[in-house]
Every structure is written in C-alpha cells, then in structure tokens.
Write a protein that holds these residues in place. Structure first.
Motif, PDB file in Angstrom:
ATOM      1  N   THR A 179       0.826  -1.215   0.000  1.00  0.00           N
ATOM      2  CA  THR A 179       0.000   0.000   0.000  1.00  0.00           C
ATOM      3  C   THR A 179       0.854   1.258   0.000  1.00  0.00           C
ATOM      4  OG1 THR A 179      -1.805  -1.129   1.156  1.00  0.00           O
ATOM      5  CG2 THR A 179      -1.778   1.281   1.238  1.00  0.00           C
ATOM      6  N   ALA A 180       1.875   1.292   0.859  1.00  0.00           N
ATOM      7  CA  ALA A 180       2.741   2.476   0.927  1.00  0.00           C
ATOM      8  C   ALA A 180       3.507   2.667  -0.376  1.00  0.00           C
ATOM      9  CB  ALA A 180       3.706   2.359   2.101  1.00  0.00           C
ATOM     10  N   LEU A 181       4.053   1.584  -0.931  1.00  0.00           N
ATOM     11  CA  LEU A 181       4.797   1.688  -2.189  1.00  0.00           C
ATOM     12  C   LEU A 181       3.887   2.135  -3.325  1.00  0.00           C
ATOM     13  CD1 LEU A 181       7.033  -1.507  -1.956  1.00  0.00           C
ATOM     14  CD2 LEU A 181       7.830   0.862  -1.911  1.00  0.00           C
ATOM     15  N   ARG A 182       2.675   1.618  -3.328  1.00  0.00           N
ATOM     16  CA  ARG A 182       1.734   2.012  -4.372  1.00  0.00           C
ATOM     17  C   ARG A 182       1.418   3.513  -4.284  1.00  0.00           C
ATOM     18  NH1 ARG A 182      -1.163  -1.024  -7.747  1.00  0.00           N
ATOM     19  NH2 ARG A 182      -0.638  -2.940  -6.630  1.00  0.00           N
ATOM     20  N   MET A 234       1.692  17.109  -4.112  1.00  0.00           N
ATOM     21  CA  MET A 234       1.981  15.753  -4.592  1.00  0.00           C
ATOM     22  C   MET A 234       3.207  15.174  -3.899  1.00  0.00           C
ATOM     23  SD  MET A 234      -0.453  15.075  -6.658  1.00  0.00           S
ATOM     24  CE  MET A 234      -1.456  16.159  -5.630  1.00  0.00           C
ATOM     25  N   MET A 235       4.273  15.978  -3.787  1.00  0.00           N
ATOM     26  CA  MET A 235       5.493  15.482  -3.164  1.00  0.00           C
ATOM     27  C   MET A 235       5.344  15.345  -1.657  1.00  0.00           C
ATOM     28  SD  MET A 235       7.380  14.485  -5.461  1.00  0.00           S
ATOM     29  CE  MET A 235       8.543  13.878  -4.241  1.00  0.00           C
ATOM     30  N   ALA A 236       4.485  16.159  -1.053  1.00  0.00           N
ATOM     31  CA  ALA A 236       4.228  16.023   0.378  1.00  0.00           C
ATOM     32  C   ALA A 236       3.563  14.686   0.664  1.00  0.00           C
ATOM     33  CB  ALA A 236       3.351  17.173   0.873  1.00  0.00           C
ATOM     34  N   GLU A 237       2.589  14.311  -0.170  1.00  0.00           N
ATOM     35  CA  GLU A 237       1.909  13.020   0.002  1.00  0.00           C
ATOM     36  C   GLU A 237       2.871  11.866  -0.257  1.00  0.00           C
ATOM     37  OE1 GLU A 237      -1.047  12.432   1.138  1.00  0.00           O
ATOM     38  OE2 GLU A 237      -1.661  14.523   1.283  1.00  0.00           O
ATOM     39  N   GLU A 243       8.058   8.086   4.516  1.00  0.00           N
ATOM     40  CA  GLU A 243       8.484   8.137   5.908  1.00  0.00           C
ATOM     41  C   GLU A 243       7.800   7.069   6.759  1.00  0.00           C
ATOM     42  OE1 GLU A 243      10.984   9.662   6.868  1.00  0.00           O
ATOM     43  OE2 GLU A 243      11.313  11.220   5.361  1.00  0.00           O
ATOM     44  N   LYS A 244       6.742   6.462   6.252  1.00  0.00           N
ATOM     45  CA  LYS A 244       6.075   5.378   6.979  1.00  0.00           C
ATOM     46  C   LYS A 244       6.837   4.054   6.856  1.00  0.00           C
ATOM     47  CE  LYS A 244       1.359   7.185   6.368  1.00  0.00           C
ATOM     48  NZ  LYS A 244       0.035   6.899   5.750  1.00  0.00           N
ATOM     49  N   LEU A 245       7.712   3.965   5.861  1.00  0.00           N
ATOM     50  CA  LEU A 245       8.432   2.714   5.628  1.00  0.00           C
ATOM     51  C   LEU A 245       9.619   2.591   6.585  1.00  0.00           C
ATOM     52  CD1 LEU A 245       8.476   2.710   1.719  1.00  0.00           C
ATOM     53  CD2 LEU A 245       7.025   1.312   3.203  1.00  0.00           C
ATOM     54  N   ILE A 257      16.618  12.872  -2.946  1.00  0.00           N
ATOM     55  CA  ILE A 257      15.823  12.846  -4.181  1.00  0.00           C
ATOM     56  C   ILE A 257      14.415  13.392  -3.937  1.00  0.00           C
ATOM     57  CG2 ILE A 257      14.778  11.342  -5.923  1.00  0.00           C
ATOM     58  CD1 ILE A 257      17.241   9.469  -5.488  1.00  0.00           C
ATOM     59  N   LEU A 258      13.747  12.892  -2.899  1.00  0.00           N
ATOM     60  CA  LEU A 258      12.349  13.246  -2.660  1.00  0.00           C
ATOM     61  C   LEU A 258      12.160  14.694  -2.219  1.00  0.00           C
ATOM     62  CD1 LEU A 258      11.084  10.011  -0.862  1.00  0.00           C
ATOM     63  CD2 LEU A 258      10.535  10.760  -3.185  1.00  0.00           C
ATOM     64  N   TYR A 259      13.074  15.193  -1.420  1.00  0.00           N
ATOM     65  CA  TYR A 259      12.903  16.528  -0.865  1.00  0.00           C
ATOM     66  C   TYR A 259      13.615  17.622  -1.657  1.00  0.00           C
ATOM     67  CZ  TYR A 259      11.022  14.136   3.236  1.00  0.00           C
ATOM     68  OH  TYR A 259      10.268  13.352   4.082  1.00  0.00           O
ATOM     69  N   SER A 260      14.520  17.225  -2.542  1.00  0.00           N
ATOM     70  CA  SER A 260      15.301  18.229  -3.246  1.00  0.00           C
ATOM     71  C   SER A 260      15.489  17.906  -4.731  1.00  0.00           C
ATOM     72  CB  SER A 260      16.668  18.380  -2.569  1.00  0.00           C
ATOM     73  OG  SER A 260      17.460  19.325  -3.214  1.00  0.00           O
ATOM     74  N   GLY A 261      15.945  16.707  -5.018  1.00  0.00           N
ATOM     75  CA  GLY A 261      16.313  16.356  -6.387  1.00  0.00           C
ATOM     76  C   GLY A 261      15.186  16.489  -7.396  1.00  0.00           C
ATOM     77  N   VAL A 262      13.968  16.090  -7.019  1.00  0.00           N
ATOM     78  CA  VAL A 262      12.845  16.123  -7.972  1.00  0.00           C
ATOM     79  C   VAL A 262      12.473  17.541  -8.394  1.00  0.00           C
ATOM     80  CG1 VAL A 262      11.852  13.944  -7.161  1.00  0.00           C
ATOM     81  CG2 VAL A 262      11.148  16.089  -6.094  1.00  0.00           C
TER      82      VAL A 262
END
Length: 269
Positions: A179-182, A234-237, A243-245, A257-262
């Motif tokens: 679910t989290a990965l999806r 979108m990136m916040a979600e 962060e749940k993983l 990558i998630l917080y800066s690279g994208v």
C-alpha cells in the motif's frame, strides 16, 4: 517524462553519491546484459531511485563489482546489482518502449518509430515475465491518449492515470509494504505528469500540441503559484508515505531525491 527523479548532487555527500552512482552503473550493466545495446540506450537516472528505494526497504543481497564501460574506459568503478536491478531494468524498458511508441503515434516521430521497433523483441520477453505491469502501463496510456485527443482539461484525472502507472510499477511484491509503495508511486507519477505539463505548456501552446494546463495557463493569473502548490502537495503526500516505511539503508540518498532532487527541473523552468 524522463529525467525528473534525480538527485541534488550539490546537497549530497560524496560517499552517498558514490553509492547512488554505483546502482546507476549496475542498472546500465544489467540493461546491456539482458536487453543488449538497444536496451542500454534507454538508461535513465529515474529508475535508479526505484532500485535504491526497494533495496533500502528489503535489504537484499547485493553484488558489487569493479567494472569498466564505454563511458569510463580508463578506470574501473563500482557497480551494484541485485534482484531489484533486474526488475528496474525491465520497468525502464517498458516505459521507454511506450514513450517511443507514443512519440510515433502522436508526432509521427521517425526516431520514436525506429526505437519502438528495435525494442519490440525485448518487450515480448518482458510482457511474458511481467504481464500485469505491461497491461497496467498499456491500458492507462491508451486512456490518456484518448482523453488527450478530446482535449481533456481535468488535470487531476490526467495526472491520476499516469499515477496509476507508477503505482503499479513501484509494487514489487504483494506484502505489508504494498500500500505504501503504491501510494509513493502514485503521487510521484502525478508529480511527474504535472511537472512535464508545466514545463512544456508555453511550447505546447505555440505548437498547438495538447497540454492539460492550456486553459489554466491562459485564464488563471496565479497559474505559476497554483502549479507550485499542486506540485508541492503531490510530493508532500509521496514523502509522507515514504516516511512510513522502515527504511534505514540509503535513507539520506532517498531523502535527497524526494525533498530536493525532484525539484531540479522546476527551478530551471
């Protein structure tokens, strides 16, 4: 829609960059070994994120090799490979094939036609190995193409279809992390679609090509600010699900990558 899931090299530690690049080199090596030169030519940094994410989550046995390649012929460098490298190589080829096919269908790009033809034999193998993945990509892209022809301006609907594609591709196996990965894949996919549309809107209006932001760009005086808020959402979600993983391995790389690279392409737009 390639080139968005990248690192912010300026903000990354040298040791983390070396690790990240070793997974990239492993992907390059895997593409060539499994799909030949044509497969290797589809290489992009985007799927390196998927390898690092799944590796960090599942911590599989990973092989490290000192290799030489055409890009670095004079000195050896480290390449990391594991089961997720092979999966990401297949995903990379699926997305590349359909992008080339789309280029031919929409723009009659001769380059796209030739590339799609060259990749067709390898796609037959991948379709047998990952039928549900290929079916998800194909069906959602067909729906996207149909709505584009109708000039659909519901941006959430359009981005959601590409989100569906990435959601399916980010799920490697059905387990407690599915679910989290999806959700990570879904929101990252929406972000990529929105970024691509935002980056191309001026050029698409000039050329008469489809863009889901056409009406908003022409009529919304706060277009840029509203797009920024939408992309941030979108990136916040996506990041919330990440962060749940329970990931401890390579977290600094993934957060870079998630917080800066994208956002690299956005700041250049």
């Amino acid at each position: 829609m390639f080139g968005y899931i990248a690192i912010n090299k300026a903000e990354m530690k040298f040791k983390d960059y070396d690790v990240y690049h070793s997974y990239y080199c492993g992907l390059c090596k895997c593409l060539k070994e499994r799909y030949g030169i044509c497969g290797q030519m589809t290489l992009s940094f985007d799927m390196t994120f998927l390898i690092v994410l799944l590796t960090g989550l599942y911590e599989p046995e990973t092989c490290q090799k000192a290799v030489r390649c055409a890009a670095h012929p004079l000195e050896k460098h480290t390449a990391r490979m594991n089961e997720f490298t092979e999966y990401a190589a297949a995903v990379n080829l699926i997305l590349s094939y359909y992008k080339c096919k789309d280029d031919w269908d929409d723009e009659r790009s001769r380059k796209g036609y030739i590339a799609a033809r060259l990749l067709t034999p390898e796609m037959k193998k991948i379709r047998q190995q990952y039928p549900s993945k290929v079916a998800a990509v194909s069906s959602n892209l067909k729906r996207l193409s149909h709505l584009e022809q109708e000039n659909e301006q519901n941006i959430d609907l359009m981005a959601g279809l590409f989100g569906n594609i990435m959601a399916e591709l980010f799920v490697y196996r059905k387990d407690e992390w599915e679910t989290a990965l999806r959700k990570i894949g879904f929101f990252l996919g929406k972000f990529i679609y929105l970024m691509d549309a935002y980056e191309d809107v001026t050029r698409d209006l000039q050329s008469g090509s489809y863009n889901p932001f056409r009406e908003a760009y022409q009529n919304d005086p706060d277009f840029s600010e509203n797009c920024r808020k939408l992309l941030t959402m979108m990136m916040a979600e996506c990041s919330r699900e990440f962060e749940k993983l329970p990931i401890l391995l390579h977290t600094d790389i993934l957060r870079n990558i998630l917080y800066s690279g994208v956002w690299g392409r956005y700041t250049q737009a």
